[in-house]
Design a protein around this motif. Structure first.
Motif, PDB file in Angstrom:
ATOM      1  N   THR A  95     -13.807  18.514 -35.288  1.00  0.00           N
ATOM      2  CA  THR A  95     -13.299  19.932 -35.714  1.00  0.00           C
ATOM      3  C   THR A  95     -14.171  21.033 -35.529  1.00  0.00           C
ATOM      4  O   THR A  95     -15.598  20.633 -35.682  1.00  0.00           O
ATOM      5  CB  THR A  95     -12.904  20.071 -36.949  1.00  0.00           C
ATOM      6  OG1 THR A  95     -13.824  19.810 -37.765  1.00  0.00           O
ATOM      7  CG2 THR A  95     -11.602  19.229 -37.277  1.00  0.00           C
TER       8      THR A  95
ATOM      9  N   PRO B  56      -2.461  24.119 -35.783  1.00  0.00           N
ATOM     10  CA  PRO B  56      -2.235  22.636 -35.717  1.00  0.00           C
ATOM     11  C   PRO B  56      -1.190  21.890 -35.116  1.00  0.00           C
ATOM     12  O   PRO B  56      -1.174  20.877 -34.887  1.00  0.00           O
ATOM     13  CB  PRO B  56      -2.094  22.281 -37.292  1.00  0.00           C
ATOM     14  CG  PRO B  56      -1.433  23.569 -37.857  1.00  0.00           C
ATOM     15  CD  PRO B  56      -1.947  24.801 -36.786  1.00  0.00           C
ATOM     16  N   THR B  57      -0.182  22.601 -34.413  1.00  0.00           N
ATOM     17  CA  THR B  57       0.857  21.962 -33.807  1.00  0.00           C
ATOM     18  C   THR B  57       0.555  22.202 -32.192  1.00  0.00           C
ATOM     19  O   THR B  57       1.514  21.850 -31.585  1.00  0.00           O
ATOM     20  CB  THR B  57       2.222  22.299 -34.116  1.00  0.00           C
ATOM     21  OG1 THR B  57       2.099  23.710 -34.052  1.00  0.00           O
ATOM     22  CG2 THR B  57       2.464  22.055 -35.530  1.00  0.00           C
TER      23      THR B  57
END
Length: 202
Positions: free
Chosen positions: A132, A101-102
């Protein structure tokens, strides 16, 4: 030693015949008899021609069609076989992106997709499944909300009333299995085929 070798050899041949030949043939025959469509890949036909499978998504890009989820699958680069390039819905290479997610690349991709989708339907909340990817990269379904989000774009591109597209989405929405398993979903290929049938009937 022969007394030990003979029964062992017979047992190997017998088990090979049973588990490697008889059992697979029996299961294949039972599947063809009880679930013929599923056993043959859940294929979808249009005018007698196979156009896809209900189990594997396709990369629809035209403004005139509903789009599926993003796909992170890749394939060999035609210019350099030692490298890979994005190939959405590549069934030979099912995979997710594995980006955390980062990860900046994931952030920029989602940011770009969000901007494009908001341009299509200003003011509407973007359904999460439109930005997504799935774990397989081959998901053939989207949520009813994701389908309805795309209605204004398709109505404008095809010059049809949005109410008609709302009805098509409702007609192709599949409820949870047995009313319990999973979420309501829309098969993108089935929906686009219904869209073409409607256009052809006009």
């Amino acid at each position: 030693m022969l007394n030990t070798l003979r029964p062992a050899s017979v047992l190997v041949v017998l088990l090979t015949a049973l588990t490697g030949l008889a059992y697979p043939l029996a299961m294949t025959g039972a599947a063809q008899l009880i679930f013929p469509a599923q056993a043959n890949g859940s294929l979808i036909e249009k005018n007698g021609t196979v156009v896809g499978s209900a189990l594997i998504g396709q990369a629809f890009t035209s403004e005139r069609y509903f789009h599926g989820r993003p796909s992170a699958t890749t394939g060999a680069d035609p210019a350099d076989a030692s490298k890979t390039v994005p190939q959405p819905y590549n069934a030979a290479n099912s995979m997710g992106s594995n980006l955390g997610p980062t990860n900046p690349a994931l952030f920029e991709r989602v940011k770009g997709d969000m901007a494009a989708l908001k341009g299509e339907n200003p003011g509407a909340a973007v359904p999460v499944d439109l930005v997504t990817t799935s774990a397989s990269g081959l998901d053939p379904d989207i949520s009813p909300e994701a389908a309805l989000f795309q209605v204004p774009r398709i109505a404008k591109a095809r010059g049809v009333n949005e109410d008609v597209l709302h009805r098509l989405v409702a007609q192709t929405t599949q409820e949870p299995t047995f009313g319990l398993l999973g979420e309501p979903r829309v098969n993108v290929l089935a929906l686009n085929l219904a869209l073409d049938r409607f256009a052809g009937a006009k």
